[in-house]
Enzyme design. Structure first.
Site, mmCIF file in Angstrom:
data_model
loop_
_atom_site.group_PDB
_atom_site.id
_atom_site.type_symbol
_atom_site.label_atom_id
_atom_site.label_comp_id
_atom_site.label_asym_id
_atom_site.label_seq_id
_atom_site.Cartn_x
_atom_site.Cartn_y
_atom_site.Cartn_z
ATOM 1 N N GLU A 235 0.892 -1.177 0.000
ATOM 2 C CA GLU A 235 0.000 0.000 0.000
ATOM 3 C C GLU A 235 0.921 1.214 0.000
ATOM 4 O OE1 GLU A 235 -3.250 0.041 -0.093
ATOM 5 O OE2 GLU A 235 -3.791 -2.014 0.397
ATOM 6 N N CYS A 269 -2.302 9.159 2.255
ATOM 7 C CA CYS A 269 -1.928 8.637 0.929
ATOM 8 C C CYS A 269 -2.995 9.003 -0.099
ATOM 9 C CB CYS A 269 -1.720 7.142 0.995
ATOM 10 S SG CYS A 269 -3.111 6.278 1.718
HETATM 11 P P1 NAD Z 1 8.519 4.550 4.820
HETATM 12 O O1 NAD Z 1 8.534 3.742 3.585
HETATM 13 O O2 NAD Z 1 9.656 5.456 5.075
HETATM 14 O O3 NAD Z 1 8.435 3.614 6.113
HETATM 15 C C1 NAD Z 1 7.377 2.727 6.314
HETATM 16 C C2 NAD Z 1 7.828 1.590 7.225
HETATM 17 O O4 NAD Z 1 8.814 0.810 6.564
HETATM 18 C C3 NAD Z 1 8.446 2.018 8.544
HETATM 19 O O5 NAD Z 1 7.935 1.171 9.550
HETATM 20 C C4 NAD Z 1 9.927 1.777 8.331
HETATM 21 O O6 NAD Z 1 10.642 1.501 9.510
HETATM 22 C C5 NAD Z 1 9.898 0.555 7.444
HETATM 23 N N1 NAD Z 1 11.096 0.342 6.613
HETATM 24 C C6 NAD Z 1 11.892 1.275 6.038
HETATM 25 N N2 NAD Z 1 12.844 0.679 5.293
HETATM 26 C C7 NAD Z 1 12.644 -0.655 5.396
HETATM 27 C C8 NAD Z 1 13.290 -1.794 4.839
HETATM 28 N N3 NAD Z 1 14.323 -1.675 4.017
HETATM 29 N N4 NAD Z 1 12.810 -3.018 5.151
HETATM 30 C C9 NAD Z 1 11.742 -3.158 5.969
HETATM 31 N N5 NAD Z 1 11.094 -2.114 6.532
HETATM 32 C C10 NAD Z 1 11.535 -0.881 6.240
HETATM 33 O O7 NAD Z 1 7.139 5.332 4.799
HETATM 34 P P2 NAD Z 1 6.639 6.476 5.778
HETATM 35 O O8 NAD Z 1 7.396 7.717 5.486
HETATM 36 O O9 NAD Z 1 6.568 5.964 7.163
HETATM 37 O O10 NAD Z 1 5.117 6.651 5.292
HETATM 38 C C11 NAD Z 1 4.709 7.590 4.366
HETATM 39 C C12 NAD Z 1 4.374 6.905 3.061
HETATM 40 O O11 NAD Z 1 3.388 5.914 3.266
HETATM 41 C C13 NAD Z 1 3.782 7.866 2.035
HETATM 42 O O12 NAD Z 1 4.356 7.637 0.765
HETATM 43 C C14 NAD Z 1 2.315 7.485 2.006
HETATM 44 O O13 NAD Z 1 1.656 7.797 0.813
HETATM 45 C C15 NAD Z 1 2.380 6.020 2.254
HETATM 46 N N6 NAD Z 1 1.096 5.528 2.744
HETATM 47 C C16 NAD Z 1 0.356 4.713 1.950
HETATM 48 C C17 NAD Z 1 -0.882 4.261 2.377
HETATM 49 C C18 NAD Z 1 -1.736 3.361 1.512
HETATM 50 O O14 NAD Z 1 -2.608 2.723 2.073
HETATM 51 N N7 NAD Z 1 -1.529 3.288 0.220
HETATM 52 C C19 NAD Z 1 -1.375 4.661 3.626
HETATM 53 C C20 NAD Z 1 -0.598 5.497 4.389
HETATM 54 C C21 NAD Z 1 0.638 5.921 3.951
#
Ligand code: NAD
Length: 522
Positions: A235, A269
């Protein structure tokens, strides 16, 4: 693994440090998986109705303790209490309310059609849990994003391990909800840490990964999961367009656009991130948007009220996200855009004012990249075709909205948009219906959460075909004689030609059965 310190968790409203954070140790990771695997059989063998009873305990607890939960969410995210109530508490309860009714029906064994060539046999589909699901979540709706996939995974018979964002982990809150509500112990666990912890959790080989977060991280997770062929749901981000036709009620539409763009300070998002307005109403709509923005009550560094009645919009959660917003505005202004209202924060503050920006185009980051802040860029279009073309000119495909009194036109446009979800004369509303699937295409992700599709994404959809034990040797089994070959050819022609001949098919079938009976193993 040596312990790696992460940034301490701070309250974005007043920058007060709340607690320290660090990556999880290998022992902690090993332990959560050991516990999750131990619990798998217990959850799997519970009837779905019993799983629903467990989930209802969470529901009751969340309703009873909503204000405390909201306080914790607000403390780590800086969102307004209204935003926390409507998009975290409400959404969890609404999801449970839907699933309590449908999950037992949807997960029942399902009889499916058996074709005439398989006469005498029966076919069914059964829905089995996958095992242990790893849920990795972002920071923008921390409470809801942890519970939504966990509830779906648990109802489908899995155990779940949640790794929350290292920015808003709500440390201890989910455990408190689970323990104090009396929910089945250890069926859903939380482990804290950042990227390194996430990577190690994937290496521990869960049976499924449900990831919500950025496109960049989504790609890394998919690549790592591919090494073990772990199925993933992604997502990811969005750049949702709103298409506004000239026949709309301007007052209502302007209000909808503002909420769709500024709710949760634009950190959703499915926020409206770009608006296309039919040119004849452009000036009027801009005036209305400007006027309505100027009336919004916005929390600021001198006035940190997040209470309903005192505040429509809270602050942003992270400095790095504000910097992205600022860099998009700067890029747009350098290329000729004009900020009508907002656009600047007080130095060092995490409060960003609601911003309206015009004279923007598709060469600018503010139109092409995910901004994830309270910024509304508005553009003009002439024809329906042009509007669809502009909306589809994006690497993202999460959600969209179409605004018009002409519902036939609105639906036609909705069908032509390359996205996973579209709301008509509203925004972000597909997400408000837990019976609808939610997810994106293109860079916005893979898979669907919510609705029956969301439940099925956490199961092994197993096909079972039942043949009664008889002494007949099947026609396709050995020996492969010339007679059988000719009869099978006749069967194909009689059954599958456009002028199907069922009498001939029956005669050929009987001959094949007769041969099978003679071939029976002595
Ligand atoms: P992010 O990708 O930086 O981090 C998300 C999660 O991934 C965190 O828990 C982080 O610790 C983990 N993570 C980071 N690198 C990793 C790796 N290499 N392996 C495993 N885990 C890892 O995202 P964010 O900044 O926390 O969130 C914002 C983003 O989320 C925006 O782009 C937003 O659009 C998206 N989002 C999407 C939805 C949806 O349902 N489509 C909903 C909410 C947010």
């Amino acid at each position: 693994m040596t312990t790696l310190n992460l940034n301490p968790i701070q309250n974005p409203i007043n920058k007060k440090k709340l607690y320290e954070m660090e990556e999880a140790s290998s022992q902690q990771i090993e332990q959560v998986f050991k516990t999750a695997r131990r619990m798998q059989d217990i959850v799997k063998n519970m009837p779905v109705e019993k799983r629903v009873e467990e989930i209802l305990k969470i529901n009751d607890y969340v309703i009873a303790h909503r204000e405390e939960i909201i306080t914790r969410i607000v403390e780590e995210t800086g969102k307004s209490r209204f935003d926390a109530l409507s998009s975290e508490i409400f959404e969890v309860c609404d999801l449970i309310d839907y699933l309590k009714k449908v999950a037992p029906k949807l997960l029942k064994d399902k009889k499916v059609h058996t074709p005439i060539v398989l006469m005498g046999k029966k076919s069914k589909v059964v829905f089995e849990p996958l095992g242990t699901v790893l849920i990795i979540t972002p920071w923008n709706y921390p409470f809801y994003q942890m519970l939504l996939p966990s509830i779906l995974a648990f109802l489908a018979g899995n155990t779940a391990i949640i790794k929350p964002s290292e920015l808003t982990p709500l440390k201890g809150l989910i455990e408190r909800v689970l323990t104090e509500s009396g929910f089945l112990k250890d069926a859903i666990q939380v482990i804290y840490g950042g990227r390194e912890t996430g990577k190690q959790l994937i290496d521990a080989q869960p049976d499924k990964i449900h990831f919500t977060g950025s496109v960049q991280t989504g790609k890394k997770i998919m690549a790592q999961a591919a090494q073990y062929l772990i199925p993933v749901d992604l997502e990811l981000g969005g750049k949702d367009p709103a298409i506004v036709f000239e026949d709309v009620n301007i007052e209502r539409t302007a209000n909808g656009l503002l909420w769709g763009s500024f709710t949760n300070s634009g950190q959703s998002c499915t926020s409206i991130e770009r608006v296309y307005v039919q040119e004849s109403i452009y000036d009027e709509l801009i005036k209305k948007l400007y006027y309505n923005i100027s009336k919004l009550k916005v929390s600021d560094e001198n006035r940190n009220y997040l209470e309903p009645g005192e505040c429509d919009m809270g602050c942003m959660t992270s400095e790095s996200q504000i910097q992205t917003v600022e860099s998009h505005i700067l890029d747009a202004v350098e290329k000729g855009a004009k900020v009508i209202i907002g656009g600047k924060r007080a130095p060092g503050s995490l409060h960003f004012p609601p911003t309206l920006i015009v004279d923007v185009n598709h060469t600018m980051k503010i139109v092409m990249d995910e901004t994830f802040g309270p910024v509304l860029p508005v553009m003009k279009f002439k024809t329906e075709k042009e509007a669809v073309q502009l909306a589809n000119d994006s690497p993202y495909g999460l959600s969209a909205s179409v605004w018009s009194k002409d519902l036939a036109r609105a639906e036609r446009v909705a069908k032509n948009l390359k996205t996973g979800n579209v709301s008509i004369n509203n925004c972000m509303l597909t997400e408000a219906n837990p019976a609808l699937p939610f997810g994106g295409i293109k860079n916005s992700g893979i898979g669907r959460t919510k609705g029956e599709w969301g439940l099925f994404s956490f199961v092994n959809v197993k096909a079972i075909l039942i043949d009664k034990q008889s002494s007949i040797i099947e026609a396709q089994w050995y020996p492969h004689t010339k007679t059988k070959y000719d009869l099978l050819t006749s069967l194909i022609i009689s059954l599958f030609s456009r002028s199907r001949n069922l009498i001939k098919f029956a005669a050929v079938g009987m001959k094949l059965d007769k041969i099978g009976s003679k071939e029976k193993i002595k």
